[in-house]
Design a protein around this motif. Structure first.
Motif, mmCIF file in Angstrom:
data_model
loop_
_atom_site.group_PDB
_atom_site.id
_atom_site.type_symbol
_atom_site.label_atom_id
_atom_site.label_comp_id
_atom_site.label_asym_id
_atom_site.label_seq_id
_atom_site.Cartn_x
_atom_site.Cartn_y
_atom_site.Cartn_z
ATOM 1 N N ALA A 113 3.346 1.797 0.888
ATOM 2 C CA ALA A 113 2.470 0.836 0.514
ATOM 3 C C ALA A 113 0.984 0.847 0.527
ATOM 4 N N TYR A 158 -2.776 -0.735 0.709
ATOM 5 C CA TYR A 158 -3.370 -1.930 1.093
ATOM 6 C C TYR A 158 -4.918 -1.967 0.937
ATOM 7 N N SER A 163 15.788 -0.250 -1.102
ATOM 8 C CA SER A 163 15.812 -1.349 -1.443
ATOM 9 C C SER A 163 15.218 -2.541 -0.431
ATOM 10 N N THR A 176 11.549 -1.564 0.690
ATOM 11 C CA THR A 176 10.710 -1.725 -0.399
ATOM 12 C C THR A 176 10.457 -3.584 -0.165
ATOM 13 N N GLN A 177 11.360 -4.131 -0.167
ATOM 14 C CA GLN A 177 11.261 -5.773 -0.005
ATOM 15 C C GLN A 177 10.194 -6.037 1.263
ATOM 16 N N ASN A 234 7.149 -5.124 0.259
ATOM 17 C CA ASN A 234 6.512 -6.098 -0.930
ATOM 18 C C ASN A 234 6.153 -7.413 -0.384
ATOM 19 N N GLN A 235 6.603 -7.780 0.782
ATOM 20 C CA GLN A 235 6.545 -9.094 1.300
ATOM 21 C C GLN A 235 5.122 -9.178 1.961
ATOM 22 N N SER A 288 1.059 -8.152 2.363
ATOM 23 C CA SER A 288 0.014 -7.949 1.268
ATOM 24 C C SER A 288 -0.413 -6.840 0.625
ATOM 25 N N ALA A 289 0.856 -6.072 0.156
ATOM 26 C CA ALA A 289 0.627 -4.721 -0.366
ATOM 27 C C ALA A 289 0.163 -4.808 -1.857
ATOM 28 N N GLY A 337 0.587 -2.204 -3.905
ATOM 29 C CA GLY A 337 1.566 -1.798 -4.400
ATOM 30 C C GLY A 337 2.397 -0.996 -3.581
ATOM 31 N N VAL A 338 3.866 -0.808 -4.041
ATOM 32 C CA VAL A 338 4.774 -0.224 -3.139
ATOM 33 C C VAL A 338 5.256 1.110 -4.057
ATOM 34 N N TYR A 339 5.181 2.307 -3.569
ATOM 35 C CA TYR A 339 5.529 3.338 -4.423
ATOM 36 C C TYR A 339 6.969 4.250 -3.663
#
Lengths: 449, 182
Positions: B15, B17, B163, B166-167, B170-171, B173-174, B176-178
């Motif tokens: 992720a 930041y 999943s 990643t979730q 994602n929650q 303040s990223a 992007g998540v790769y």
């Protein structure tokens, strides 16, 4: 927002850009090319000198008996001394948590390494048969002989080679993260590869950072006694001999103080033009320059105190030879050099007491040159004046440098600045990650209510 | 039939930041979820993260001490053996074992041995040199050395599940998540 150590408006991106641009995108101006050309010319003349001395021997220098140590040893001690301020800034100031070292430490470490390179060549060429220099290293050989460990020459070999290796490791280790930044910033294929290999796959992980910080502290802790030992051992080359003017217990501390004094002068000599020509004024600020100017007063005063002690020891030694030496220094053939040395090393640094003068870059630059000159003369007086008037009046003989002596002196000056020019062009001259860290730290301190 | 079982080789999730405090709070959240195998990547050293992730770097100091003492003893013994045993030379009647004269070289050898140990144990403990690494496959990761802050959760963490991990990221303040492929 501003701060006297660093411009706090700088962001991670702008710091990276400012420092890497010098290496990656900026077209070097005419000054850089002119400087590189002149120093390359001097370096070539030095190479010719080294080849000549390998072919013909030390007879091309002005040395003879009794002055068997001429410019070569003067230059050797001078260069080694210059290196010491670099270690002082990178190691001792790190241990003392001095934040102002951040933007000048990479520079001064580079200066240390290049100065040691210049210094190391002199004893080697002075050996007479320089291609056999490795005989001084204790390795098993078919001749069945070993080095003589009671000799200061062997101590010197260990001191200089250790100093060079440790400085190089310290410098390189601290540069790995910045080489990684260059790797990630570079666009050209070759550059990416070269910086990629040099950065060894550094990934900026917090584990890496933790190890780097711990290792830097350890190396700083090791380099601090090392730097004191190196010039002490160099001074023992003199103090162990019984020549009047050399045989003195004050030599080790007196040499160390002189070394750091001349080193600070050299840092100023390099940093002032660099910050000007490469627009690095908001990274290397006035504060850095004035701090170093103040350190010149401190170390200069220690050197002056060293002179005072040395002169008193000679005057009250009860030895006619020592007393004669003192009079000969002040009033003999080389007296003008002695008085120039006193003016440059004892009096001149004290103009930094005036705030206006130490904030004037031109004044600081000129003073730094004078200190460099004064410290070179100090070594000249120690080596040559002491030897030229030895115990027997019938053996007295003056020393005059030859053309090749000057070539070796200015040749190494050229080599030193040649390496500095290349360093600025190809490596990050200011520590990128340490400046980022400094800006973050200073900013977060400001935010705390 | 040429059935191939293609197991997607996932190395972990990364992720990105913008600010260092976002990374610190995200790291705290991920740690609170119970993840153990996480790493952060920052353009400069961040003290809070080293404390959060609890890196123990004392080994390097221990190795340095051991090697320093070893070089000290070895260096002294080398000089003793050379000057008193293997190649004794009488110079003005001075003792073959002239201890004070052996100190300078002993000191330098001690420092050299310790410093070389610091450097190489630093490299080995960091797992360097390693020019290829799965993280370098993520294009955005090159900014880790420039201005961005990254959090990485390793796939071999017992809690790792692509999943849900990643979730969680994602929650935060990223930007992007790769997914990082091996």
């Amino acid at each position: 927002m501003n701060n006297d150590l660093v411009d706090l408006n700088l962001t991670n991106l702008s710091i990276t850009k400012k420092i890497t641009d010098v290496v990656l995108t900026r077209r070097q101006g005419p000054y850089w090319w002119l400087g590189l050309f002149i120093t390359a010319l001097l370096t070539s003349s030095f190479v010719i000198g080294v080849i000549y001395i390998f072919l013909v021997g030390v007879g091309i220098w002005g040395i003879n008996i009794p002055v068997a140590w001429g410019f070569a040893i003067v230059n050797f001690v001078w260069w080694i001394g210059i290196g010491h301020a670099g270690t002082f800034i990178s190691a001792i100031l790190l241990l003392l948590h001095q934040k102002w070292r951040t933007s000048i430490n990479r520079f001064s470490e580079a200066m240390t390494i290049f100065a040691v390179v210049c210094a190391g060549i002199f004893p080697l060429c002075h050996l007479g048969r320089p291609w056999l220099f490795y005989w001084i290293f204790p390795y098993p050989n078919t001749m069945g002989i070993w080095p003589q460990f009671r000799s200061p020459l062997v101590w010197d070999f260990f001191a200089i080679s250790t100093y060079f290796t440790v400085s190089l490791l310290f410098w390189y280790m601290g540069m790995i993260p910045d080489l990684a930044t260059l790797r990630d910033k570079a666009t050209g294929k070759i550059r990416k590869k070269v910086y990629g290999i040099l950065s060894l796959g550094w990934r900026n992980s917090s584990l890496h950072w933790s190890y780097l910080e711990r290792s830097s502290l350890l190396l700083a802790g090791l380099a601090t006694p090392l730097v004191v030992s190196v010039h002490s051992i160099v001074s023992l080359d003199f103090a162990v001999a019984n020549v009047p003017g050399w045989h003195s217990a004050i030599f080790p501390p007196y040499f160390v103080a002189g070394a750091i004094f001349s080193g600070f002068a050299m840092v100023l000599t390099i940093v002032i033009p660099v910050r000007h020509f490469f627009n690095l004024e908001n990274l290397i600020t006035k504060k850095h320059i004035t701090n170093m100017a103040l350190l010149c007063i401190v170390t200069g005063s220690i050197v002056a105190y060293g002179y005072l002690v040395e002169f008193s020891l000679e005057w009250y030694s009860g030895s006619n030879f020592e007393k004669h030496l003192l009079i000969n220094r002040a009033l003999g053939f080389y007296a003008p050099l002695f008085w120039i040395m006193i003016i440059c090393n004892v009096l001149v640094p004290h103009i930094f007491w005036f705030k206006k003068l130490r904030e004037n870059m031109l004044v600081v630059f000129i003073v730094s040159l004078l200190i460099n000159l004064g410290m070179w003369l100090e070594r000249f007086i120690i080596v040559i004046v002491s030897l030229s008037h030895n115990f027997m009046a019938s053996a007295w003989r003056l020393y005059f440098p030859t053309f090749w002596d000057w070539i070796f002196l200015f040749g190494t000056v050229g080599l030193f600045f040649f390496l500095i020019f290349l360093f600025i062009r190809f490596l990050p001259a200011i520590s990128i990650y340490e400046v980022k860290d400094l800006v973050h730290e200073e900013n977060s301190q400001g935010k705390v209510p | 039939m040429t059935a191939q079982f293609e197991i997607p080789e996932v190395y972990g999730v990364l992720a990105e930041y913008k600010e260092v405090h976002e990374l610190i709070s995200a790291t705290q959240i991920v740690l609170d979820h119970g993840y153990k195998k996480i790493q952060t990547f920052t353009p400069h050293p961040v003290k809070e993260l080293s404390e959060l992730l609890n890196h123990d770097t004392r080994l390097i100091a221990f190795l340095t001490l051991v090697m320093g003492i070893g070089s000290c003893l070895g260096g002294y013994y080398l000089q003793y053996w050379i000057s008193a045993i293997s190649f004794p030379v009488n110079i003005g009647g001075r003792p073959y074992h002239s201890a004070p004269a052996f100190i300078p070289a002993t000191f330098e050898i001690t420092i050299l041995g310790a410093a070389v140990t610091v450097f190489f144990s630093f490299l080995i403990l960091c797992g360097l040199p390693r020019l290829n690494h799965p993280l370098f496959n993520v294009h955005q990761f090159s900014r880790a050395s420039i201005d961005r802050y990254f959090l990485f959760v390793h796939a071999n963490d017992p809690l790792f599940e692509i999943s849900s991990t990643t979730q969680i990221l994602n929650q935060s303040s990223a930007l992007g998540v790769y997914n990082v492929k091996r």
